[in-house]
Scaffold this motif. Structure first.
Motif, PDB file in Angstrom:
ATOM      1  N   ALA A  86      -0.969   1.032 -11.362  1.00 12.11           N
ATOM      2  CA  ALA A  86      -3.043   1.204 -11.086  1.00 12.11           C
ATOM      3  C   ALA A  86      -3.371   0.495 -12.345  1.00 12.11           C
ATOM      4  N   ASP A 109       0.156   4.154   0.705  1.00 13.50           N
ATOM      5  CA  ASP A 109      -0.280   5.119   1.827  1.00 13.50           C
ATOM      6  C   ASP A 109       0.229   4.455   3.134  1.00 13.50           C
ATOM      7  N   GLN A 130      -6.740   6.322 -10.433  1.00 11.09           N
ATOM      8  CA  GLN A 130      -6.074   5.921  -8.968  1.00 11.09           C
ATOM      9  C   GLN A 130      -4.747   6.729  -8.737  1.00 11.09           C
ATOM     10  N   ASP A 157      -8.872  -0.318  -4.584  1.00 11.79           N
ATOM     11  CA  ASP A 157      -9.191   0.956  -5.391  1.00 11.79           C
ATOM     12  C   ASP A 157      -8.272   1.877  -5.137  1.00 11.79           C
ATOM     13  N   LYS A 158      -6.863   1.488  -5.472  1.00 12.73           N
ATOM     14  CA  LYS A 158      -6.031   2.317  -5.204  1.00 12.73           C
ATOM     15  C   LYS A 158      -4.678   1.674  -6.148  1.00 12.73           C
ATOM     16  N   PRO A 159      -3.721   2.431  -6.313  1.00  6.40           N
ATOM     17  CA  PRO A 159      -2.557   1.786  -6.973  1.00  6.40           C
ATOM     18  C   PRO A 159      -1.548   0.934  -5.811  1.00  6.40           C
ATOM     19  N   CYS A 190      -5.313  -3.903  -7.974  1.00  4.99           N
ATOM     20  CA  CYS A 190      -5.701  -2.489  -7.720  1.00  4.99           C
ATOM     21  C   CYS A 190      -7.088  -2.504  -7.717  1.00  4.99           C
ATOM     22  N   PRO A 196      -4.365  10.923  -6.681  1.00  7.73           N
ATOM     23  CA  PRO A 196      -3.853  11.537  -5.513  1.00  7.73           C
ATOM     24  C   PRO A 196      -2.430  11.740  -5.450  1.00  7.73           C
ATOM     25  N   TYR A 197      -1.593  11.235  -6.184  1.00  5.52           N
ATOM     26  CA  TYR A 197       0.106  11.320  -5.979  1.00  5.52           C
ATOM     27  C   TYR A 197       0.634  12.438  -7.028  1.00  5.52           C
ATOM     28  N   ASP A 247       0.749  -1.070  -0.026  1.00  2.00           N
ATOM     29  CA  ASP A 247       0.178   0.014   0.203  1.00  2.00           C
ATOM     30  C   ASP A 247       0.784   1.409   0.140  1.00  2.00           C
TER      31      ASP A 247
END
Length: 187
Positions: free
Chosen positions: A58, A34, A63, A128-130, A124, A66-67, A32
């Motif tokens: 992703a 994050d 996805q 629901d994110k990379p 992914c 946010p980065y 993850d």
């Protein structure tokens, strides 16, 4: 080491586990993005200096948003990248200021890819994110091409390995600077 299907990996990732999984060309290590404890654990397992940065993969471009700091990227540059996705092309894009140096390394950019690999896409989508993505090998060694090679190098050091087949690519992804077009690595 657990062996799981891509759709069953979400709990391992959510609890900070480092996983190995097949990609287009080689096995990757991921976690993850994050969870900075998980990212640090991945760097430690791989013996990779944080300064080099990592790739995020992703199943879809949204996805990755946010980065990314897209303020310095033109619509034409973004369209050129998106025309190659999903696929084996990684683009280096300016990162948002709050993106951890553990992900972006000593750079103000981050490397990202929208994968065409069905297993990667399923993982992914499940979270629901990379995912963080780096080749499954100790720094400086050849990437693992089989689950047996992953187990030899990482048994007892990672939480799980994802079952599946490698894609048909013969080399890791091409890495391109989205702003300049400079190719850092030819795939």
């Amino acid at each position: 080491m657990l062996h799981l299907e891509p759709s069953a990996i979400a709990d391992v990732i959510a609890t900070g586990g480092v996983i190995a999984y097949p990609t287009e060309a080689v096995y990757g290590l991921g976690c993850d993005p994050d969870n900075l404890s998980a990212v640090q654990a991945l760097l430690d397992v791989k013996q990779r200096p944080w300064e080099k940065g990592l790739i995020l993969i992703a199943s879809r471009f949204e996805q990755l948003l946010p980065y990314l700091d897209l303020s310095a990227v033109t619509e034409q540059q973004l369209n050129a990248a998106q025309a190659k996705w999903p696929g084996p092309f990684t683009f280096v894009i300016p990162a948002k200021a709050e993106v951890s140096p553990l992900l972006r390394g000593s750079f103000s950019t981050i490397a990202v890819r929208v994968s065409a690999h069905p297993g990667v896409r399923a993982m992914c989508d499940a979270i629901d994110k990379p995912l963080v993505s780096t080749s499954a090998n100790l720094a400086g060694e050849e990437p693992a091409l089989t689950l047996a090679e992953v187990e030899t190098q990482f048994s007892g050091k990672i939480a799980a390995a994802v079952l599946g087949e490698l894609g048909t690519a013969r080399q890791p992804s091409t890495i391109i600077d989205i702003q300049t077009g400079h190719i850092f690595r030819q795939g």
